[in-house]
Design a protein around this motif. Structure first.
Motif, PDB file in Angstrom:
ATOM      1  N   GLY A 340       0.950  -1.085   0.033  1.00 36.72           N
ATOM      2  CA  GLY A 340      -0.069   0.029  -0.002  1.00 36.72           C
ATOM      3  C   GLY A 340       0.772   1.363  -0.029  1.00 36.72           C
ATOM      4  O   GLY A 340       2.081   1.287   0.571  1.00 36.72           O
ATOM      5  N   SER A 341       0.102   2.345  -0.560  1.00 35.56           N
ATOM      6  CA  SER A 341       0.984   3.732  -0.582  1.00 35.56           C
ATOM      7  C   SER A 341       1.468   4.019   0.961  1.00 35.56           C
ATOM      8  O   SER A 341       0.576   3.969   1.789  1.00 35.56           O
ATOM      9  N   GLU A 342       2.548   4.818   0.924  1.00 41.37           N
ATOM     10  CA  GLU A 342       2.751   5.453   2.426  1.00 41.37           C
ATOM     11  C   GLU A 342       1.798   6.701   2.882  1.00 41.37           C
ATOM     12  O   GLU A 342       1.548   6.594   3.901  1.00 41.37           O
ATOM     13  N   VAL A 343       1.296   7.075   1.758  1.00 34.38           N
ATOM     14  CA  VAL A 343       0.131   8.201   2.204  1.00 34.38           C
ATOM     15  C   VAL A 343      -0.850   7.284   3.043  1.00 34.38           C
ATOM     16  O   VAL A 343      -1.324   8.000   3.938  1.00 34.38           O
ATOM     17  N   ASP A 344      -1.403   6.371   2.476  1.00 34.21           N
ATOM     18  CA  ASP A 344      -2.435   5.564   2.987  1.00 34.21           C
ATOM     19  C   ASP A 344      -1.974   5.012   4.299  1.00 34.21           C
ATOM     20  O   ASP A 344      -2.885   5.188   5.385  1.00 34.21           O
ATOM     21  N   ILE A 345      -0.801   4.839   4.448  1.00 35.07           N
ATOM     22  CA  ILE A 345      -0.396   3.958   5.707  1.00 35.07           C
ATOM     23  C   ILE A 345      -0.363   5.074   6.768  1.00 35.07           C
ATOM     24  O   ILE A 345      -0.842   4.888   7.909  1.00 35.07           O
ATOM     25  N   LEU A 346       0.281   6.264   6.412  1.00 30.22           N
ATOM     26  CA  LEU A 346       0.418   7.467   7.437  1.00 30.22           C
ATOM     27  C   LEU A 346      -0.883   7.952   7.618  1.00 30.22           C
ATOM     28  O   LEU A 346      -0.851   8.139   8.970  1.00 30.22           O
ATOM     29  N   ALA A 347      -1.986   8.130   6.601  1.00 30.71           N
ATOM     30  CA  ALA A 347      -3.154   8.572   7.256  1.00 30.71           C
ATOM     31  C   ALA A 347      -3.654   7.782   8.196  1.00 30.71           C
ATOM     32  O   ALA A 347      -4.462   8.262   9.361  1.00 30.71           O
ATOM     33  N   THR A 348      -3.601   6.184   7.942  1.00 34.67           N
ATOM     34  CA  THR A 348      -4.384   5.320   9.084  1.00 34.67           C
ATOM     35  C   THR A 348      -3.524   5.603  10.254  1.00 34.67           C
ATOM     36  O   THR A 348      -4.368   5.638  11.387  1.00 34.67           O
ATOM     37  N   GLN A 349      -2.315   5.600  10.328  1.00 30.93           N
ATOM     38  CA  GLN A 349      -1.551   5.682  11.380  1.00 30.93           C
ATOM     39  C   GLN A 349      -2.147   6.972  12.585  1.00 30.93           C
ATOM     40  O   GLN A 349      -2.000   7.080  13.197  1.00 30.93           O
ATOM     41  N   ALA A 350      -2.079   7.880  11.650  1.00 28.26           N
ATOM     42  CA  ALA A 350      -2.519   9.237  12.308  1.00 28.26           C
ATOM     43  C   ALA A 350      -3.938   8.972  13.022  1.00 28.26           C
ATOM     44  O   ALA A 350      -4.181   9.518  13.879  1.00 28.26           O
ATOM     45  N   ARG A 351      -4.958   8.436  12.000  1.00 24.82           N
ATOM     46  CA  ARG A 351      -6.061   8.198  12.603  1.00 24.82           C
ATOM     47  C   ARG A 351      -6.226   7.374  14.042  1.00 24.82           C
ATOM     48  O   ARG A 351      -6.913   7.561  15.077  1.00 24.82           O
ATOM     49  N   TYR A 352      -5.244   6.294  13.884  1.00 22.62           N
ATOM     50  CA  TYR A 352      -5.042   5.606  15.030  1.00 22.62           C
ATOM     51  C   TYR A 352      -4.411   6.271  16.074  1.00 22.62           C
ATOM     52  O   TYR A 352      -5.021   6.002  17.316  1.00 22.62           O
ATOM     53  N   ARG A 353      -3.571   7.207  15.943  1.00 24.40           N
ATOM     54  CA  ARG A 353      -2.939   7.728  17.119  1.00 24.40           C
ATOM     55  C   ARG A 353      -3.931   8.903  17.750  1.00 24.40           C
ATOM     56  O   ARG A 353      -4.252   8.902  18.952  1.00 24.40           O
ATOM     57  N   ALA A 354      -4.762   9.596  16.739  1.00 25.06           N
ATOM     58  CA  ALA A 354      -5.756  10.482  17.277  1.00 25.06           C
ATOM     59  C   ALA A 354      -6.771   9.712  17.883  1.00 25.06           C
ATOM     60  O   ALA A 354      -7.381  10.305  19.201  1.00 25.06           O
TER      61      ALA A 354
END
Length: 544
Positions: A340-354
């Motif tokens: 998967g793209s890094e953007v998608d991974i980072l986006a989901t990681q940001a939601r997870y942290r939030a």
């Protein structure tokens, strides 16, 4: 005794095994999507389909058989040790009453009860794995799809999306992963339509079986000791209808009449963590003090962000957040291992942290202990590493909090059909940056400072467009968009908005029942802009 927290821990041991099965199945689907992403010629695809039909069922069957083997070993060890340890606690009561205490190893009657329940649980697991699937959202509602059908249908759909050029590989993968993790692998009763995540079903099967064993042993021990008095276990933040009777001493008849034993909503009913044990008046001591029980019964609501929560309601919200975080963790794991793209991974990681931060804030406000072991029971390890910090270029140089807010806003806008699904995260954030740069800090014609904006305002700036092939250039960003409605809403150029706020033809204030106010500025031939005159937030805008 097997107290509520111990009973719960036994259930999560079983859940971990099936959580591993769930993630392995979803990874298998994602890897097949990856293979589909690199197959572009129809002849190659047809060959791949023949291979898929021959191997997908067998591959999934191997995964299931491995999980069943692990679960059988777990159940065999758990039932023997847990019940044996709990049974030994009755020995002093037998000795006090000069009764013969039959050691566990020689107690054939009780061991037969445990063995039967053990075999029933293993059979339950086998039956559950024969009816696995996903629950997907369709226009007509939720639909249960058998696992093998889902794999074949999803791969066909992904191939068509990729080969036709309708969506690129990352978009296709992201959609599939979101659908799978939102549903999770489910046990589905196709006769009744009832379904539940396989992890939850596995946990409940162990907990229910152990509770049944406990009640059988308790009844037998009470008969041996000639007592008709039982103590019910207790725990904090119990269901309100259970909090009134937990921790008390009752006769067997009172267990039924007061505690609802035998009723689906009562003692040992659905999702009940309580058990009961025989006690001897004059010998046994109360496990819980009156003060403890009163404190646990006191359910005075606590306020959090304008809403009141009782202790029970607070724990239910925490359980929901834990479920969300487990889904995010699965999402991240699958994206990482399927290219998967890094953007998608980072986006989901940001939601997870939030969500993790919200979980911590909420639990602190409610005075409840965080139970992160529930989140990490999936065995996935640290999936949040690599989450961008404030100002990281991967978040397009916006703060992490704002990055998370914008991602949530984009998702909601797509769900509500306020913007096209082809508006990617980078474009959405770039529009927000333009609004920050050109509108935030601006003063209106009547001297109100613009201090910020709602994500709905970004949606209105972008708008909906008519042609899937039309490339348009507005506000220094270009997007391709698809048909969203019969009368699609046009986006609003930021220069129009700026002109409207500073040179409007008229402005009207509208009060709301909530006490908040809105003010709408109108500039004929260009647009209307609504703001909150008290906070300075931009709320929405429309082309005129």
């Amino acid at each position: 005794m097997i107290d509520p927290s111990t009973l719960e821990s036994y259930g999560y041991g079983a859940e971990k095994i099936f959580a591993n099965l769930e993630i392995r199945i979803m990874l298998d689907v994602a890897r097949r999507i990856h293979d589909a992403g690199v197959i572009t010629r129809s002849a190659d695809w047809q060959l791949y389909q023949l291979k898929l039909m021959g191997y997908s069922n067998a591959d999934i069957r191997k995964l299931v058989e491995s999980a069943l083997g692990d679960s059988e070993a777990y159940v065999n060890g758990l039932y023997e040790e847990a019940i044996k340890t709990d049974y030994i606690r009755y020995k002093p009561m037998y000795e006090y009453l000069n009764k013969d205490f039959v050691p566990w190893i020689a107690n054939t009657q009780l061991r037969n009860i445990v063995d039967q329940k053990r075999r029933n649980t293993i059979n339950d697991y086998t039956n559950m794995t024969r009816s696995l699937g996903f629950v997907v959202k369709e226009d007509t509602g939720l639909k249960a799809v058998r696992l093998t059908d889902y794999v074949n249908d999803k791969l066909n759909q992904c191939y068509v999306d990729i080969a036709s050029g309708a969506f690129d590989y990352n978009t296709t993968l992201r959609k599939a992963v979101i659908e799978m993790t939102n549903s999770g692998v489910r046990w589905i009763n196709y006769d009744t339509g009832w379904h539940n995540r396989i992890t939850v079903a596995a946990r409940r099967a162990v907990m229910s079986s152990l509770s049944d064993i406990n009640s059988s042993i308790s009844d037998q021990v009470a008969k041996d000791l000639n007592t008709d008095m039982f103590e019910v276990t207790a725990h904090a933040n119990a269901r309100p209808t259970h909090a009134v009777w937990q921790g008390g001493w009752y006769t067997k008849r009172e267990l039924e009449e007061v505690c609802g034993l035998g009723d689906v909503t009562g003692l040992l009913g659905a999702n009940c963590y309580h058990n009961y044990y025989p006690v001897i008046p004059g010998l046994s001591k109360h496990t819980y003090t009156k003060k403890e029980l009163e404190e646990w019964k006191n359910d005075t609501p606590k306020e959090y962000e304008g809403k009141d929560y009782t202790g029970y309601e607070a724990t239910q919200r925490m359980r929901k957040m834990e479920t969300n975080m487990r889904a995010y963790r699965e999402h991240i794991k699958i994206l990482k291992e399927s290219g998967g793209s890094e953007v998608d991974i980072l986006a989901t990681q940001a939601r997870y942290r939030a969500q993790m931060n919200e979980y911590a804030r909420f639990s602190d406000a409610m005075g409840l202990k965080q139970q992160k072991e529930r989140i990490y029971a999936d065995g996935l390890g640290k999936v949040g590493t690599g989450i961008p910090s404030r100002g990281d270029k991967r978040t397009n140089n916006v703060s992490l909090n704002k990055y998370s807010m914008l991602l949530k806003g984009r998702e909601k806008a797509i769900q509500n059909h306020d913007i096209s699904a082809l508006i990617d995260e980078e474009t959405y954030i770039n529009v927000a940056k333009e609004v920050d740069k050109k509108l935030v800090g601006l003063k209106t014609s009547d001297d109100i400072m613009i201090t910020g904006y709602k994500t709905h305002f970004i949606d209105r700036v972008i708008g909906e467009y008519q042609s899937s092939n039309e490339t348009i250039n507005k506000n220094s960003f270009a997007v391709k968009a698809e048909i969203m409605s019969e009368k699609p809403r046009q986006g609003v150029p930021i220069e129009y908005i700026k002109d409207c706020l500073q040179n409007s033809d008229k402005a009207t204030i509208k009060p709301h029942k909530s006490g908040k106010r809105s003010k709408t500025y109108i500039l004929k031939g260009k647009c209307a802009v609504t703001i909150n005159p008290d906070s300075g937030d931009l709320i929405q805008t429309n082309r005129l």
